[in-house]
Design an enzyme around this catalytic site. Structure first.
Site: not given
Ligand code: G3H
Ligand code: 13P
Ligand code: ZN
Length: 353
Positions: A74, A112-113, A252, A255, A295
């Protein structure tokens, strides 16, 4: 005028000379990997990393399970760990995988992003094989224009690009289940056609962090007393797949917030209250569809924190970092292997392990 062209060419040359191609580092882009994952009904793990222990755990898990893997960086990780170090770490990761016995590792280094053209360009120029340009918070036309600009640059170097449509809900604004933030299926063909992206991140109810839903949005499982979140919007995913058959889709905020890690953290002095993630069965279901990249960052943070807290509590006299970072690395490796085998299904998918 001649002088102007001389300077332009000289700068172009200088840029080209300073550039590092990911191919020289032994990395791969996502194109072939995603096509195989969509066909095979599994998803590639995209694990964020910020330090050596995370990187080692990811590579050990990927090698042992014979899985392709995306090492994800990131903007925050880049600032924390230093962009040059991260790039050499990714190059080291390829060699490390070989040393662990994997003859042909398939490792992607992904931004990422990414939030600007300049950041994406800088990553491409220094060896990333894939970038995300996240224009999802912009008005639609601006998202299209920014994403197109990044794709035009990236494709010159065979770097693949992930775009995003739809806004991932934040628990603060209590919109986790609100339809209006989901990706609009009627926009996806236009977006993919106009931008030329290689994959598309969508919003179907996942969100970042360990607090994905408020307790009010959940029900309580009477058997365990645990919070059960609302299901993902699989109808939106199906509608998107119908519009873009076989096109690589990215999730995304995936988790699952393992409750045993949360319990360990809380037992040893932490304070994580009502942390809730995406149930793993739902991610498994998504991985069997056109979702080919999932992700995961927060779960690794939880696994690391749980192991460190436990080590500190059980051995208060210990001050050798290897004695707590070692168990943290072991715990993350266990988590990554579990995700690869039991959730994403990307084990045994290397072409020439
Ligand atoms: O999507 C966000 C990732 O979990 C990275 O988080 O910006 O704190 O590194 P970060
Ligand atoms: P989690 O916070 O759910 O791990 O999501 C990570 C992510 O989406 C990184 O881009
Ligand atoms: Zn994300």
């Amino acid at each position: 005028m001649e002088r102007f062209f001389y300077f332009c060419n000289r700068n172009h040359l200088k840029n080209t000379i300073n550039m590092v191609s990911y191919k020289e580092l032994g990395l791969v882009n996502t194109r072939k990997m995603f096509a195989k994952a969509v066909d095979g009904g599994y998803a590639i793990p995209a694990f964020n990393f910020n330090n050596m222990e995370q990187m080692q755990a990811i590579i050990m898990a990927a090698v042992e399970t014979k899985s392709p893997v995306i090492l994800q960086v990131s903007k925050g990780a880049r600032n924390y760990a230093n962009q040059t170090l991260l790039r050499y770490m990714a190059q080291g990761a390829v060699e490390y995988a070989k040393e662990l016995g994997c003859a042909h590792p398939e490792i992607v280094l992904h931004l990422d992003h990414g939030d600007s053209f300049e950041l994406c360009k800088s990553c491409i120029d220094m060896g990333f094989s894939s970038v995300m340009i996240d224009g999802s918070a912009l008005p639609y036309d601006e998202n299209v224009a920014l994403t197109r600009k990044v794709v035009d640059y990236a494709h010159q170097y065979d770097v693949t690009v992930e775009g995003e449509l739809g806004v991932l809900a934040g628990v603060e604004d209590e919109v986790a289940a609100e339809e209006s933030h989901y990706t609009k299926p009627e926009e996806v063909i236009d977006f993919v056609t106009k931008t030329g992206v290689d994959s598309l991140a969508i919003s179907i109810g996942t969100s970042h962090g360990a607090y994905k839903f408020t307790p009010e949005q959940c029900t309580v499982d009477p058997a365990t007393g645990r919070l059960v979140p609302p299901p993902l919007a699989f109808d939106v995913l199906e509608a998107i797949e119908q519009k873009l058959p076989g096109f690589p889709i990215v999730l995304h905020g995936s988790s699952s917030v393992p409750q045993d890690e949360v319990d360990t953290i809380n037992k040893y002095g932490g304070s994580l209250k009502a942390a809730v993630g995406i149930p793993e069965e739902q991610l498994r279901k998504a991985a069997k569809s056109a979702v080919c990249k999932i992700n995961i960052d927060s779960d690794s943070r939880l696994a690391m924190t749980a192991a460190i807290r436990k080590a500190f509590a059980e051995k208060p006299a210990e001050f050798d970092p290897r004695k707590y970072l070692g168990p943290a690395r072991d715990n993350m490796k266990k988590l990554y292997e579990h995700k690869i085998i039991n959730v994403l299904g990307s084990n045994d998918k290397l072409e020439n392990a």
